[in-house]
Motif scaffolding. Sequence first.
Motif, PDB file in Angstrom:
ATOM      1  N   ASP A  95      38.609  55.300  23.718  1.00 41.47           N
ATOM      2  CA  ASP A  95      38.201  56.690  23.934  1.00 41.47           C
ATOM      3  C   ASP A  95      38.972  57.180  25.157  1.00 41.47           C
ATOM      4  N   TYR A  96      40.100  57.872  24.916  1.00 37.23           N
ATOM      5  CA  TYR A  96      40.982  58.146  26.055  1.00 37.23           C
ATOM      6  C   TYR A  96      40.499  59.247  26.998  1.00 37.23           C
ATOM      7  N   PRO A  97      39.828  60.331  26.549  1.00 35.25           N
ATOM      8  CA  PRO A  97      39.394  61.325  27.537  1.00 35.25           C
ATOM      9  C   PRO A  97      38.339  60.791  28.505  1.00 35.25           C
ATOM     10  N   ILE A 101      36.078  52.057  26.356  1.00 35.65           N
ATOM     11  CA  ILE A 101      36.194  51.348  25.095  1.00 35.65           C
ATOM     12  C   ILE A 101      34.818  51.427  24.446  1.00 35.65           C
ATOM     13  N   LEU A 102      34.739  52.074  23.310  1.00 36.83           N
ATOM     14  CA  LEU A 102      33.475  52.245  22.616  1.00 36.83           C
ATOM     15  C   LEU A 102      33.262  51.119  21.611  1.00 36.83           C
ATOM     16  N   ARG A 103      31.999  50.806  21.349  1.00 36.93           N
ATOM     17  CA  ARG A 103      31.646  49.842  20.312  1.00 36.93           C
ATOM     18  C   ARG A 103      30.751  50.521  19.301  1.00 36.93           C
ATOM     19  N   VAL A 104      31.061  50.345  18.024  1.00 39.73           N
ATOM     20  CA  VAL A 104      30.244  50.897  16.946  1.00 39.73           C
ATOM     21  C   VAL A 104      29.535  49.747  16.250  1.00 39.73           C
ATOM     22  N   ASP A 105      28.210  49.808  16.218  1.00 43.07           N
ATOM     23  CA  ASP A 105      27.416  48.770  15.563  1.00 43.07           C
ATOM     24  C   ASP A 105      27.671  48.807  14.056  1.00 43.07           C
ATOM     25  N   PRO A 106      28.009  47.672  13.440  1.00 47.78           N
ATOM     26  CA  PRO A 106      28.356  47.687  12.021  1.00 47.78           C
ATOM     27  C   PRO A 106      27.177  47.985  11.098  1.00 47.78           C
ATOM     28  N   ALA A 107      25.960  47.759  11.560  1.00 46.31           N
ATOM     29  CA  ALA A 107      24.789  47.992  10.712  1.00 46.31           C
ATOM     30  C   ALA A 107      24.263  49.413  10.814  1.00 46.31           C
ATOM     31  N   THR A 108      24.304  49.990  12.028  1.00 50.29           N
ATOM     32  CA  THR A 108      23.676  51.292  12.249  1.00 50.29           C
ATOM     33  C   THR A 108      24.655  52.428  12.529  1.00 50.29           C
ATOM     34  N   ARG A 109      25.884  52.085  12.828  1.00 46.63           N
ATOM     35  CA  ARG A 109      26.930  53.041  13.253  1.00 46.63           C
ATOM     36  C   ARG A 109      26.621  53.647  14.619  1.00 46.63           C
ATOM     37  N   ALA A 110      25.691  53.071  15.349  1.00 46.06           N
ATOM     38  CA  ALA A 110      25.394  53.549  16.703  1.00 46.06           C
ATOM     39  C   ALA A 110      26.599  53.295  17.608  1.00 46.06           C
ATOM     40  N   VAL A 111      26.924  54.292  18.427  1.00 45.76           N
ATOM     41  CA  VAL A 111      28.078  54.216  19.330  1.00 45.76           C
ATOM     42  C   VAL A 111      27.594  53.952  20.746  1.00 45.76           C
ATOM     43  N   SER A 112      28.176  52.947  21.393  1.00 45.94           N
ATOM     44  CA  SER A 112      27.834  52.635  22.780  1.00 45.94           C
ATOM     45  C   SER A 112      29.118  52.398  23.573  1.00 45.94           C
ATOM     46  N   VAL A 113      28.988  52.437  24.894  1.00 46.06           N
ATOM     47  CA  VAL A 113      30.130  52.140  25.764  1.00 46.06           C
ATOM     48  C   VAL A 113      30.184  50.639  25.989  1.00 46.06           C
ATOM     49  N   PHE A 114      31.220  50.009  25.480  1.00 52.82           N
ATOM     50  CA  PHE A 114      31.403  48.574  25.674  1.00 52.82           C
ATOM     51  C   PHE A 114      32.023  48.285  27.036  1.00 52.82           C
ATOM     52  N   ALA A 115      32.968  49.129  27.458  1.00 54.47           N
ATOM     53  CA  ALA A 115      33.629  48.938  28.748  1.00 54.47           C
ATOM     54  C   ALA A 115      34.106  50.291  29.254  1.00 54.47           C
ATOM     55  N   HIS A 116      34.065  50.460  30.575  1.00 56.41           N
ATOM     56  CA  HIS A 116      34.570  51.674  31.217  1.00 56.41           C
ATOM     57  C   HIS A 116      35.716  51.299  32.130  1.00 56.41           C
ATOM     58  N   LEU A 117      36.810  52.077  32.057  1.00 51.46           N
ATOM     59  CA  LEU A 117      38.001  51.817  32.873  1.00 51.46           C
ATOM     60  C   LEU A 117      38.171  52.971  33.856  1.00 51.46           C
ATOM     61  N   PRO A 118      37.476  52.935  34.986  1.00 50.42           N
ATOM     62  CA  PRO A 118      37.454  54.098  35.889  1.00 50.42           C
ATOM     63  C   PRO A 118      38.806  54.414  36.515  1.00 50.42           C
ATOM     64  N   ASP A 119      39.665  53.425  36.673  1.00 51.26           N
ATOM     65  CA  ASP A 119      40.963  53.638  37.322  1.00 51.26           C
ATOM     66  C   ASP A 119      42.104  53.758  36.329  1.00 51.26           C
ATOM     67  N   ALA A 120      41.772  53.961  35.074  1.00 47.38           N
ATOM     68  CA  ALA A 120      42.797  54.107  34.043  1.00 47.38           C
ATOM     69  C   ALA A 120      43.221  55.564  33.911  1.00 47.38           C
ATOM     70  N   HIS A 121      44.463  55.779  33.484  1.00 51.19           N
ATOM     71  CA  HIS A 121      44.891  57.112  33.077  1.00 51.19           C
ATOM     72  C   HIS A 121      44.230  57.441  31.739  1.00 51.19           C
ATOM     73  N   GLN A 122      44.216  56.458  30.875  1.00 45.65           N
ATOM     74  CA  GLN A 122      43.549  56.528  29.573  1.00 45.65           C
ATOM     75  C   GLN A 122      43.684  55.161  28.926  1.00 45.65           C
ATOM     76  N   PRO A 123      42.715  54.685  28.189  1.00 46.11           N
ATOM     77  CA  PRO A 123      43.008  53.582  27.280  1.00 46.11           C
ATOM     78  C   PRO A 123      43.642  54.182  26.022  1.00 46.11           C
ATOM     79  N   ASN A 124      44.820  53.702  25.665  1.00 47.77           N
ATOM     80  CA  ASN A 124      45.575  54.308  24.579  1.00 47.77           C
ATOM     81  C   ASN A 124      45.460  53.477  23.295  1.00 47.77           C
ATOM     82  N   ASP A 125      46.249  52.435  23.206  1.00 51.97           N
ATOM     83  CA  ASP A 125      46.140  51.521  22.078  1.00 51.97           C
ATOM     84  C   ASP A 125      45.455  50.249  22.568  1.00 51.97           C
ATOM     85  N   ILE A 126      44.805  49.531  21.647  1.00 56.10           N
ATOM     86  CA  ILE A 126      44.133  48.287  22.004  1.00 56.10           C
ATOM     87  C   ILE A 126      44.527  47.184  21.031  1.00 56.10           C
ATOM     88  N   ALA A 127      44.491  45.959  21.518  1.00 54.38           N
ATOM     89  CA  ALA A 127      44.760  44.778  20.700  1.00 54.38           C
ATOM     90  C   ALA A 127      43.658  43.766  20.956  1.00 54.38           C
TER      91      ALA A 127
END
Length: 299
Positions: A95-97, A101-127
């Motif tokens: 989630d770049y804005p 890094i968001l996590r979506v629960d596979p059973a409920t589709r609930a969205v939560s914050v898995f990790a926050h990168l306060p000093d990032a410009h943006q998280p762009n692509d992930i591996a």
Amino acid sequence: MRRFVVSSCLLLAASAGASTPFVVRDLVGDGVFTAGIEGPASGPDGALYAVNLGKDGTIGRVDASGKAETFLTLPEGSVGNGIRFGADGSMFIADYPRHNILRVDPATRAVSVFAHLPDAHQPNDIAMAPDGTLYASDPDWARPDNGQLWRIDRDGSVHLLETGMGTTNGIEVSPDGKRLYVNESAQRNVWVYDRAADGSIANKRLLIRFTAHGMDGMRCDVDGNLYIARYDAAVVAIVSPAGELLREVPLTGRKPTNVAFGGADGRQVFVTLQDRGAVETFQAERPGREYGQPVTISR
């Protein structure tokens, strides 16, 4: 009778094109996704997921026939970029804005914050490494020499690995988990690092440098070859683990943003196109290292 023969020939040609390696066809046509289309990833259900279906801030689901529907809408102010799936079926989204890094629960589709990168410009692509560790590219588009690289551990803790890079963009881990690849779009470099069991990286060296056009997302096949979206070059470049350019796959669109493997045998490659808002696809000779997991996503 003539109409039947012509129709049969067209169907056979389409079938041949779908199975012949490196022959590109459309899966999703123009304008179905926005110009922000990115983050393709094959889910546990075999469908393709990508960001920004119809409008930014959504996650789209595309079935094998090319039918696209909205899977979910992200929280207000969030826009996705890269997507990866965990072994338990969880969907992870850059989630770049909001620098999350968001996590979506596979059973409920609930969205939560898995990790926050306060000093990032943006998280762009992930591996995602085989052990579940995530890595995120972090470009600064206003300053081309200010890119960063992050590691996100399985507990959600974040670690800044490198600063002062170019416009870090595509990122991938080798099938054995022992290499991390990162490219720089504007500088046209692909770097490779040795990756240790604790997730740390060392021994940075240049894998390949292109002389023209940019780069975006990339994925490995099971042999460790990199499939690289060559932005504005209208091709997917295939590069060996030794840095040899093996092949370029011509595309219809000029601005591929990312690639992903999927399909029943893992050999179907999906390419997202910014200039078309579409998804093109072709068959590879070898499966991808990631193409879905044997669990169920709730629909």
